[in-house]
Design a protein around this motif. Structure first.
Motif, PDB file in Angstrom:
ATOM      1  N   HIS A   1      42.719  51.505  56.694  1.00  0.00           N
ATOM      2  CA  HIS A   1      41.257  51.630  56.626  1.00  0.00           C
ATOM      3  C   HIS A   1      40.850  53.097  56.514  1.00  0.00           C
ATOM      4  CE1 HIS A   1      39.516  47.639  57.213  1.00  0.00           C
ATOM      5  NE2 HIS A   1      40.515  47.349  58.011  1.00  0.00           N
ATOM      6  N   GLN A   2      41.444  53.922  57.347  1.00  0.00           N
ATOM      7  CA  GLN A   2      41.058  55.340  57.354  1.00  0.00           C
ATOM      8  C   GLN A   2      41.382  56.011  56.026  1.00  0.00           C
ATOM      9  OE1 GLN A   2      42.867  56.892  60.882  1.00  0.00           O
ATOM     10  NE2 GLN A   2      41.255  56.031  62.170  1.00  0.00           N
ATOM     11  N   SER A   3      42.544  55.668  55.465  1.00  0.00           N
ATOM     12  CA  SER A   3      42.934  56.352  54.224  1.00  0.00           C
ATOM     13  C   SER A   3      42.024  55.972  53.055  1.00  0.00           C
ATOM     14  CB  SER A   3      44.390  56.044  53.882  1.00  0.00           C
ATOM     15  OG  SER A   3      44.503  54.694  53.474  1.00  0.00           O
ATOM     16  N   LEU A   4      41.388  54.808  53.139  1.00  0.00           N
ATOM     17  CA  LEU A   4      40.509  54.379  52.046  1.00  0.00           C
ATOM     18  C   LEU A   4      39.095  54.951  52.196  1.00  0.00           C
ATOM     19  CD1 LEU A   4      41.774  50.695  51.854  1.00  0.00           C
ATOM     20  CD2 LEU A   4      42.145  52.470  50.146  1.00  0.00           C
ATOM     21  N   ASN A   5      38.813  55.522  53.347  1.00  0.00           N
ATOM     22  CA  ASN A   5      37.508  56.170  53.573  1.00  0.00           C
ATOM     23  C   ASN A   5      37.667  57.662  53.347  1.00  0.00           C
ATOM     24  OD1 ASN A   5      35.206  54.414  54.490  1.00  0.00           O
ATOM     25  ND2 ASN A   5      36.881  53.595  55.735  1.00  0.00           N
ATOM     26  N   GLU A   6      37.431  58.069  52.086  1.00  0.00           N
ATOM     27  CA  GLU A   6      37.650  59.482  51.739  1.00  0.00           C
ATOM     28  C   GLU A   6      36.396  60.311  51.928  1.00  0.00           C
ATOM     29  OE1 GLU A   6      38.553  58.725  47.640  1.00  0.00           O
ATOM     30  OE2 GLU A   6      40.705  58.900  47.994  1.00  0.00           O
ATOM     31  N   ALA A   7      35.244  59.636  52.068  1.00  0.00           N
ATOM     32  CA  ALA A   7      33.981  60.367  52.150  1.00  0.00           C
ATOM     33  C   ALA A   7      33.145  59.769  53.277  1.00  0.00           C
ATOM     34  CB  ALA A   7      33.236  60.256  50.815  1.00  0.00           C
ATOM     35  N   THR A   8      32.037  60.417  53.589  1.00  0.00           N
ATOM     36  CA  THR A   8      31.139  59.881  54.616  1.00  0.00           C
ATOM     37  C   THR A   8      30.123  58.946  53.960  1.00  0.00           C
ATOM     38  OG1 THR A   8      29.522  61.625  54.337  1.00  0.00           O
ATOM     39  CG2 THR A   8      31.312  62.033  55.933  1.00  0.00           C
ATOM     40  N   THR A   9      29.535  58.082  54.760  1.00  0.00           N
ATOM     41  CA  THR A   9      28.558  57.133  54.198  1.00  0.00           C
ATOM     42  C   THR A   9      27.344  57.873  53.631  1.00  0.00           C
ATOM     43  OG1 THR A   9      27.619  56.824  56.386  1.00  0.00           O
ATOM     44  CG2 THR A   9      29.270  55.220  55.688  1.00  0.00           C
ATOM     45  N   ALA A  10      27.047  59.057  54.167  1.00  0.00           N
ATOM     46  CA  ALA A  10      25.888  59.828  53.678  1.00  0.00           C
ATOM     47  C   ALA A  10      26.092  60.292  52.239  1.00  0.00           C
ATOM     48  CB  ALA A  10      25.657  61.036  54.581  1.00  0.00           C
ATOM     49  N   GLU A  11      27.340  60.370  51.789  1.00  0.00           N
ATOM     50  CA  GLU A  11      27.612  60.876  50.436  1.00  0.00           C
ATOM     51  C   GLU A  11      27.543  59.787  49.362  1.00  0.00           C
ATOM     52  OE1 GLU A  11      31.023  64.043  50.624  1.00  0.00           O
ATOM     53  OE2 GLU A  11      31.251  62.692  52.331  1.00  0.00           O
ATOM     54  N   VAL A  12      27.396  58.527  49.765  1.00  0.00           N
ATOM     55  CA  VAL A  12      27.469  57.425  48.802  1.00  0.00           C
ATOM     56  C   VAL A  12      26.314  57.491  47.794  1.00  0.00           C
ATOM     57  CG1 VAL A  12      27.266  54.909  48.568  1.00  0.00           C
ATOM     58  CG2 VAL A  12      28.700  55.894  50.387  1.00  0.00           C
ATOM     59  N   ASP A  13      26.641  57.469  46.495  1.00  0.00           N
ATOM     60  CA  ASP A  13      25.588  57.395  45.469  1.00  0.00           C
ATOM     61  C   ASP A  13      25.789  56.197  44.537  1.00  0.00           C
ATOM     62  OD1 ASP A  13      27.802  58.395  44.161  1.00  0.00           O
ATOM     63  OD2 ASP A  13      26.776  60.073  43.198  1.00  0.00           O
ATOM     64  N   PHE A  14      26.781  55.374  44.820  1.00  0.00           N
ATOM     65  CA  PHE A  14      27.040  54.182  44.004  1.00  0.00           C
ATOM     66  C   PHE A  14      27.658  53.122  44.911  1.00  0.00           C
ATOM     67  CE2 PHE A  14      30.117  52.192  40.745  1.00  0.00           C
ATOM     68  CZ  PHE A  14      29.143  51.331  40.238  1.00  0.00           C
ATOM     69  N   VAL A  15      27.150  51.899  44.772  1.00  0.00           N
ATOM     70  CA  VAL A  15      27.644  50.809  45.607  1.00  0.00           C
ATOM     71  C   VAL A  15      28.080  49.693  44.669  1.00  0.00           C
ATOM     72  CG1 VAL A  15      27.007  49.140  47.391  1.00  0.00           C
ATOM     73  CG2 VAL A  15      26.062  51.457  47.459  1.00  0.00           C
ATOM     74  N   SER A  16      29.263  49.139  44.921  1.00  0.00           N
ATOM     75  CA  SER A  16      29.712  48.056  44.043  1.00  0.00           C
ATOM     76  C   SER A  16      30.457  47.005  44.844  1.00  0.00           C
ATOM     77  CB  SER A  16      30.631  48.630  42.952  1.00  0.00           C
ATOM     78  OG  SER A  16      31.021  47.598  42.064  1.00  0.00           O
ATOM     79  N   LEU A  17      30.067  45.771  44.652  1.00  0.00           N
ATOM     80  CA  LEU A  17      30.776  44.629  45.245  1.00  0.00           C
ATOM     81  C   LEU A  17      31.269  43.748  44.110  1.00  0.00           C
ATOM     82  CD1 LEU A  17      28.493  43.547  48.230  1.00  0.00           C
ATOM     83  CD2 LEU A  17      30.814  44.477  48.398  1.00  0.00           C
ATOM     84  N   GLY A  18      32.459  43.170  44.294  1.00  0.00           N
ATOM     85  CA  GLY A  18      32.935  42.232  43.281  1.00  0.00           C
ATOM     86  C   GLY A  18      34.225  42.655  42.632  1.00  0.00           C
ATOM     87  N   CYS A  19      35.166  43.146  43.423  1.00  0.00           N
ATOM     88  CA  CYS A  19      36.512  43.451  42.919  1.00  0.00           C
ATOM     89  C   CYS A  19      37.507  42.792  43.854  1.00  0.00           C
ATOM     90  CB  CYS A  19      36.742  44.954  42.854  1.00  0.00           C
ATOM     91  SG  CYS A  19      38.445  45.397  42.390  1.00  0.00           S
ATOM     92  N   PRO A  20      38.115  41.673  43.444  1.00  0.00           N
ATOM     93  CA  PRO A  20      37.849  40.858  42.261  1.00  0.00           C
ATOM     94  C   PRO A  20      36.414  40.265  42.257  1.00  0.00           C
ATOM     95  CG  PRO A  20      39.970  40.261  43.237  1.00  0.00           C
ATOM     96  CD  PRO A  20      39.274  41.159  44.210  1.00  0.00           C
ATOM     97  N   HIS A  21      36.051  39.725  41.107  1.00  0.00           N
ATOM     98  CA  HIS A  21      34.712  39.192  40.901  1.00  0.00           C
ATOM     99  C   HIS A  21      34.244  38.311  42.058  1.00  0.00           C
ATOM    100  CE1 HIS A  21      34.378  39.719  36.232  1.00  0.00           C
ATOM    101  NE2 HIS A  21      34.045  40.799  36.921  1.00  0.00           N
ATOM    102  N   LEU A  22      32.958  38.455  42.388  1.00  0.00           N
ATOM    103  CA  LEU A  22      32.403  37.713  43.530  1.00  0.00           C
ATOM    104  C   LEU A  22      32.396  36.204  43.286  1.00  0.00           C
ATOM    105  CD1 LEU A  22      29.268  39.782  44.642  1.00  0.00           C
ATOM    106  CD2 LEU A  22      31.593  39.902  45.518  1.00  0.00           C
TER     107      LEU A  22
END
Ligand code: F3S
Length: 397
Positions: free
Chosen positions: A276-297
């Motif tokens: 989990h930690q290794s997949l969090n490379e940035a802070t939530t405050a830096e998010v400028d794009f959100v994507s759900l559906g990998c694989p497709h929802l």
């Protein structure tokens, strides 16, 4: 290889140029891998659909196969394309790219391909049964078909999958053979798995364990798993471990055929936490794009998004990626209206990895371990990896 008389005719060219080329591809593949014969397939799924990956050379190859009379002999569907063919303008796709992507889809259609473009064909009508032989390409779908459905497929490249579609055959080697489906390592899981993103993190941990050996894993210790958890796990295991097959005791259909292998690896809560930690490379405050559906929802996941977004407004670009046929169900039952009123954007039959969006964002939030890998490797985005509901909430902040 021993070929039937019909297969020899295909190879000799009496069934057209494209069929001949297709059989040549399959025979070459069979000879490389020591296959003794061809076997019939019941379904094909082709990757290499986005113009971003295919380029002009790929489109040229497809055109030659279509011009040469290529026609599918079994149900054939496609992996996600580089854009939503209806909603591409809202997704910021360049018109020149859109025109080329359209040509790719038209060329596949000329060959009789069912041009639904999804990495979850098993949710949209391309659903094989146990022990059926297939020629599928998309790594997460291959892993799902082999492991969860108990069907049999190697991970095909785009050209070999197309060749199977045009001949209805595949060389018999690899996961088509029962002996190659035997597990070689036992993975004992004691980590807590509460949501689908935990299964994505688990796929990363196990994938990294087996990446070098490519051993088929026999996984113990998991009490239950939903379809959404398994699709997340398959995508991640295939991405981080190159795995096309695993067995999960009490959950996947072939697990009962085997005894757990002696070589044993444990996956603990600490291992999961580290993933989990290794997949969090940035802070939530830096998010400028959100994507759900990998694989497709799935439709159930879209229903959840609509519940979380009802009456609210997103503040960031938020892509909902799914198969168009799944979106059509969402249209009918009203989820689409709620989601679009909140400002989120449907990206049907495409995804955040195959669409040409490099350079448009810096940090992506997702619940998919696979999407994290490609967001970073392909699009150079930094990633925030959170549970599904939290990803939706991040879009609202
Ligand atoms: Fe599907 Fe695209 Fe992810 S093809 S598995 S949504 S990278």
């Amino acid at each position: 290889m021993k070929l039937t008389s019909e297969e020899r005719e295909m190879l000799a060219g009496s069934q057209g140029r494209a069929t001949q080329k297709a059989m040549q591809i399959l025979v070459a593949l069979g000879e490389i891998y020591g296959a003794e014969r061809m076997i019939p397939v019941t379904s094909v799924q082709i990757a290499g659909v986005s113009y971003d990956n295919l380029g002009e050379a790929g489109l040229q190859f497809l055109s030659e196969m279509a011009d040469g009379g290529g026609n599918t002999r079994v149900l054939t569907t496609l992996n996600p394309a580089g854009m939503d063919i209806e909603n591409w303008r809202n997704l910021g796709i360049d018109p020149d790219f859109a025109e080329k992507q359209q040509r790719v889809l038209e060329t596949y259609a000329r060959m009789g391909v069912t041009t639904t473009c999804t990495c979850t064909p098993y949710l949209t009508g391309n659903l094989p049964s146990y022990a059926e032989h297939l020629a599928w390409s998309e790594s997460s779908a291959v892993c799902y078909a082999n492991s969860v459905l108990g069907a049999r497929t190697n991970r095909e490249g785009g050209p070999s999958a197309l060749a199977s579609a045009l001949t209805g055959r595949t060389p018999e080697y690899g996961f088509h053979l029962p002996k190659k489906r035997k597990p070689a390592i036992t993975i004992q899981v004691s980590a807590r798995l509460e949501a689908s993103h935990d299964f994505g993190a688990l796929g990363k941990v196990i994938g990294e364990q087996i990446a070098a050996s490519k051993a088929v894993a026999y996984i113990q210790g998991i009490q239950s798993a939903t379809l959404e958890m398994l699709k997340s796990f398959c995508a991640s295991l295939a991405t981080y471990g190159g795995a096309a097959l695993f067995h999960m005791q009490g959950i996947t259909p072939e697990a009962a055929r085997f005894t757990p292998p002696e070589g044993r690896v444990s996956v603990t809560q600490a291992d999961l936490q580290a993933a989990h930690q290794s997949l969090n490379e940035a802070t939530t405050a830096e998010v400028d794009f959100v994507s759900l559906g990998c694989p497709h929802l799935s439709i159930q996941e879209i229903a959840r998004v609509s519940t979380l977004l009802e009456g609210r407004q997103v503040k960031k670009e938020f892509w909902i990626t799914t198969a168009r046929t799944t979106k059509q169900i969402a249209d009918r039952v009203g989820y689409t209206r709620i989601i679009e009123a909140a400002g989120a954007i449907f990206a049907a039959d495409t995804c955040c990895v195959v669409a040409p969006i490099q350079g448009r964002f810096t940090t992506m939030a997702t619940d998919s371990a696979k999407a994290c890998y490609y967001a970073s490797a392909k699009n150079k985005f930094r990633t925030v990896f959170q549970p599904f509901d939290e990803v939706v909430r991040l879009a609202l902040k």
